[in-house]
Design an enzyme around this catalytic site. Sequence first.
Site, PDB file in Angstrom:
ATOM      1  N   LYS A  93      -3.781  -9.723  30.443  1.00  0.00           N
ATOM      2  CA  LYS A  93      -4.382 -10.875  29.761  1.00  0.00           C
ATOM      3  C   LYS A  93      -3.364 -11.596  28.906  1.00  0.00           C
ATOM      4  CE  LYS A  93      -8.760  -8.442  29.102  1.00  0.00           C
ATOM      5  NZ  LYS A  93      -9.565  -7.626  28.203  1.00  0.00           N
ATOM      6  N   LYS A 126       2.523  -4.891  34.857  1.00  0.00           N
ATOM      7  CA  LYS A 126       1.071  -4.883  35.045  1.00  0.00           C
ATOM      8  C   LYS A 126       0.491  -6.295  34.898  1.00  0.00           C
ATOM      9  CE  LYS A 126      -1.363  -3.372  31.593  1.00  0.00           C
ATOM     10  NZ  LYS A 126      -2.040  -2.640  30.521  1.00  0.00           N
ATOM     11  N   LYS A 151       2.192  -2.436  22.631  1.00  0.00           N
ATOM     12  CA  LYS A 151       1.496  -3.543  21.955  1.00  0.00           C
ATOM     13  C   LYS A 151       2.098  -3.851  20.595  1.00  0.00           C
ATOM     14  CE  LYS A 151      -2.988  -3.573  24.186  1.00  0.00           C
ATOM     15  NZ  LYS A 151      -4.412  -3.218  24.065  1.00  0.00           N
TER      16      LYS A 151
END
Length: 360
Positions: free
Chosen positions: A224, A221, A128
Amino acid sequence: MGRPGTGKLTMAFVERVFSGVQPTGNLHLGNYLGAIVNFVKLQETHNCLYCVVDMHAITQPVEVWGGPAELARNTREVTAAFIAAGIDPKKHIVFNQSQVLEHAELAWIFNCVARIGWLNRMTQFKDKAGKDREAASVGLYDYPVLMAADILVYRATHVPVGEDQKQHLELSRDIAQKFNNDFAESIRGHGFDDGLFFPQPEPLITGPATRVMSLRDGTKKMSKSDASDNSRINLTDDADTIAQKIRKAKTDPEPLPSEEKGLETRPEADNLVGIYAALSGRTKADLLGEFGGGQFSAFKNSLVELCVTKLSPIASEMKRLVADPGYVDQVLFDGAARARVIAAETMQATRDIVGFVSKR
Ligand code: TYM
């Protein structure tokens, strides 16, 4: 029970489920199959707390979570998704994290238990934060410590999550254990004769879709934050959008194999079969018995039908609930009040164990 300082807390751990979902927009099929479906099932066997983790959402840059209005909207939308998927907020506890201050308080104590070296190993922080780690928020780095506090402030024993949360759950277990070790004497002194104050929360990573992959790239994956909306099926997508996304989903030129081992080197095919299995409750082997040897188009048509049948009622119920923010807010308010009772009890005992002087 005559144990000093621990109120009504019992020594034996009550089996309790806790899990959280971030209100960062675009709830998708991965969240649903990897987590929410299991939340719904666990209601039959456990006391459950399901939390919209708004304090986790703001660990990302503001452009990612969208600012105050968007955060409030997304908090209500995730709550609506929980209810629409079948979570009963009367029998179980549904609330948003920021309304129960004890999460933050316990996180601070855990900050002093967790080690920097442990956090440095967290792969999700590395993903992230990206290349410019110096620019990441301190909150993003500390994210897994707050997660441990979320779970352990309820002394929860079971945590249903997708595969990507496994490492964070291991950290929660390490924090629980180190707290129990660091404060062992005080814990015993407060009447926990076995020296165990926090349980070791067990991750429940179950079902055929613990890691749903992107529809555009079977090695990534479903997420969002993927720039391409075609990479995921959102819980709010209408039937036409679902059909379009599945028809466009990346596949390979081979027909579907007849046996599961034929999926091993074909991530996109494996992902679509896994999604079908999870939505239908059938095994992959059973599905390949039916669709093996055939072209993807027939399989995809059937998958579209299944997805629409399963997701459309959830989407329309979500829409109805989001249009009634008064009701949703009341659910969160009631849930937070009930959560607070449990959290306050754990926190008072924790303060006593740590040696914080407080009025009781
Ligand atoms: P979040 O909001 O990112 O994800 C919510 C849940 O969805 C699962 N998930 C997936 N499962 C399968 N395939 C996917 N592609 C996929 N993408 C997401 C996640 O594993 C998660 O279970 N850190 C948590 C939120 C949290 C939490 C907690 C969870 C905060 N505190 C305490 C459990 C206990 C998260 O990533 O949420």
